[in-house]
Design a protein around this motif. Structure first.
Motif, PDB file in Angstrom:
ATOM      1  N   LEU A 161       0.260  10.275  -2.824  1.00 40.67           N
ATOM      2  CA  LEU A 161      -0.409  10.375  -1.681  1.00 40.67           C
ATOM      3  C   LEU A 161       0.774  10.048  -0.905  1.00 40.67           C
ATOM      4  O   LEU A 161       0.376  10.944   0.322  1.00 40.67           O
ATOM      5  CB  LEU A 161      -1.614   9.530  -1.915  1.00 40.67           C
ATOM      6  N   ASP A 162       1.975   9.910  -1.618  1.00 43.29           N
ATOM      7  CA  ASP A 162       2.954  10.065  -0.342  1.00 43.29           C
ATOM      8  C   ASP A 162       4.300  10.676  -1.154  1.00 43.29           C
ATOM      9  O   ASP A 162       3.833  10.592  -2.087  1.00 43.29           O
ATOM     10  CB  ASP A 162       2.877   8.935   0.702  1.00 43.29           C
ATOM     11  N   MET A 202      -8.706   6.944  -7.864  1.00 42.59           N
ATOM     12  CA  MET A 202      -7.668   6.154  -6.765  1.00 42.59           C
ATOM     13  C   MET A 202      -8.943   5.788  -6.170  1.00 42.59           C
ATOM     14  O   MET A 202      -9.896   6.442  -6.053  1.00 42.59           O
ATOM     15  CB  MET A 202      -7.270   7.262  -5.828  1.00 42.59           C
ATOM     16  N   ARG A 242      -2.406  15.254 -10.076  1.00 45.09           N
ATOM     17  CA  ARG A 242      -3.803  13.580  -9.671  1.00 45.09           C
ATOM     18  C   ARG A 242      -5.396  14.181 -10.084  1.00 45.09           C
ATOM     19  O   ARG A 242      -5.672  13.504 -10.956  1.00 45.09           O
ATOM     20  CB  ARG A 242      -3.834  13.922  -8.357  1.00 45.09           C
ATOM     21  N   ASP A 255      -6.299   0.258  -3.674  1.00 51.24           N
ATOM     22  CA  ASP A 255      -6.256  -0.290  -2.608  1.00 51.24           C
ATOM     23  C   ASP A 255      -6.857  -1.229  -1.609  1.00 51.24           C
ATOM     24  O   ASP A 255      -7.761  -0.778  -0.982  1.00 51.24           O
ATOM     25  CB  ASP A 255      -5.409   1.367  -2.604  1.00 51.24           C
ATOM     26  N   SER A 305       0.902  -1.361   0.064  1.00 52.07           N
ATOM     27  CA  SER A 305      -0.041   0.149  -0.262  1.00 52.07           C
ATOM     28  C   SER A 305       0.780   1.212  -0.084  1.00 52.07           C
ATOM     29  O   SER A 305       0.898   2.466  -0.684  1.00 52.07           O
ATOM     30  CB  SER A 305      -0.819   0.134   1.177  1.00 52.07           C
ATOM     31  N   THR A 306       2.106   1.645   0.592  1.00 55.32           N
ATOM     32  CA  THR A 306       2.866   2.387   0.495  1.00 55.32           C
ATOM     33  C   THR A 306       3.261   2.539  -0.740  1.00 55.32           C
ATOM     34  O   THR A 306       3.460   3.943  -1.328  1.00 55.32           O
ATOM     35  CB  THR A 306       3.644   1.766   1.145  1.00 55.32           C
ATOM     36  N   PHE A 354     -10.600   3.801  -3.130  1.00 55.65           N
ATOM     37  CA  PHE A 354      -9.861   2.707  -1.743  1.00 55.65           C
ATOM     38  C   PHE A 354     -11.144   1.781  -0.905  1.00 55.65           C
ATOM     39  O   PHE A 354     -11.588   1.449  -1.682  1.00 55.65           O
ATOM     40  CB  PHE A 354      -9.973   4.113  -0.145  1.00 55.65           C
ATOM     41  N   HIS A 386       0.555   3.987  -2.627  1.00 54.23           N
ATOM     42  CA  HIS A 386      -0.058   5.424  -2.353  1.00 54.23           C
ATOM     43  C   HIS A 386       1.466   6.374  -2.969  1.00 54.23           C
ATOM     44  O   HIS A 386       0.878   7.554  -3.362  1.00 54.23           O
ATOM     45  CB  HIS A 386       0.551   5.329  -1.269  1.00 54.23           C
TER      46      HIS A 386
END
Length: 237
Positions: free
Chosen positions: A60-61, A93, A87, A172, A51-52, A95, A55
């Protein structure tokens, strides 16, 4: 494969977190290319970094080092405002939790991204009609999220992610809160809309039945991609 256009690329991507007195490499020098029209599933145990990684690729990160490149644009060091616009125009995206605005109807939730960016060459009305038809939402557009089932809310979330015709859709664990029947249905809808709108799909999932339908399965462990398996080789050549 090499003749196909690269949509998403990571170069020596690293994301570290402090945990007490130690440093955890959640994503550890990941190099990855995802091609136009691919469905890539990322699997691995909890805490493996999947997930990291997703993202980071979706903006997102931010990584500690390395690059994320989407259609030849490096997003890693983009200012926040520019990244938000990028984006909104190019990334969808979905979730596990639907993240719908409870006071908005299904239709209003779907249209939220169109208020935050403006593609002059996109006719949102035409795309909305296609999405509503393919996702079976025509009789639910004026219902609040509290009046929808879990599967219906996820359909609204999918429509919201696709309304701006993004280049790539990141998902995700989009079926993580659904039973088998609804999970299969949501996946089928994602694949159908992907084909309808010509998008690339990158999905984190723990569900091997879903992963088996991807073009490629990437397995992560300790922040690294430890294997890559092609499921539908004929679609990738």
């Amino acid at each position: 494969m090499e003749d196909r256009r690269v949509v998403v690329e990571t170069v020596d991507l690293i994301r570290q977190y402090k945990q007490y007195d130690s440093v955890v490499n959640a994503v550890d020098r990941v190099n990855l290319r995802v091609y136009e029209g691919e469905f890539v599933a990322i699997i691995g145990a909890s805490g493996s970094g999947k997930s990291t990684l997703l993202h980071l690729m979706a903006g997102l990160d931010r990584p500690n080092s390395g690059k994320v490149i989407i259609r030849s644009r490096e997003i890693t060091d983009m200012p926040s405002d520019e990244l938000a616009r990028f984006r909104g125009n190019h990334i969808g995206m979905v979730f596990q939790s639907h993240n719908l605005i409870p006071q908005f109807t299904a239709l209003e939730n779907i249209l939220v991204p169109t208020l935050m960016c403006n593609k002059e060459d996109v006719t949102y009305e035409e795309n909305l009609k296609k999405l509503v038809a393919s996702l079976g939402l025509a009789d639910r557009l004026h219902h609040l999220p509290s009046e929808l089932s879990g599967g219906q809310m996820q359909r609204v979330a999918i429509a919201r992610a696709l309304i701006n015709l993004p280049l790539v859709v990141f998902a995700d664990e989009p079926t993580g809160n659904l039973d088998r029947e609804n999970a299969d249905e949501v996946l089928q809808l994602l694949l159908e809309t992907k084909e309808l709108l010509g998008q690339t799909l990158i999905m984190v999932t723990h569900d091997m039945e879903i992963a088996k339908r991807a073009d490629r399965i990437l397995r992560m462990d300790n922040g690294k991609i430890i294997s890559s398996k092609t499921n539908k080789r004929e679609n990738l050549e």
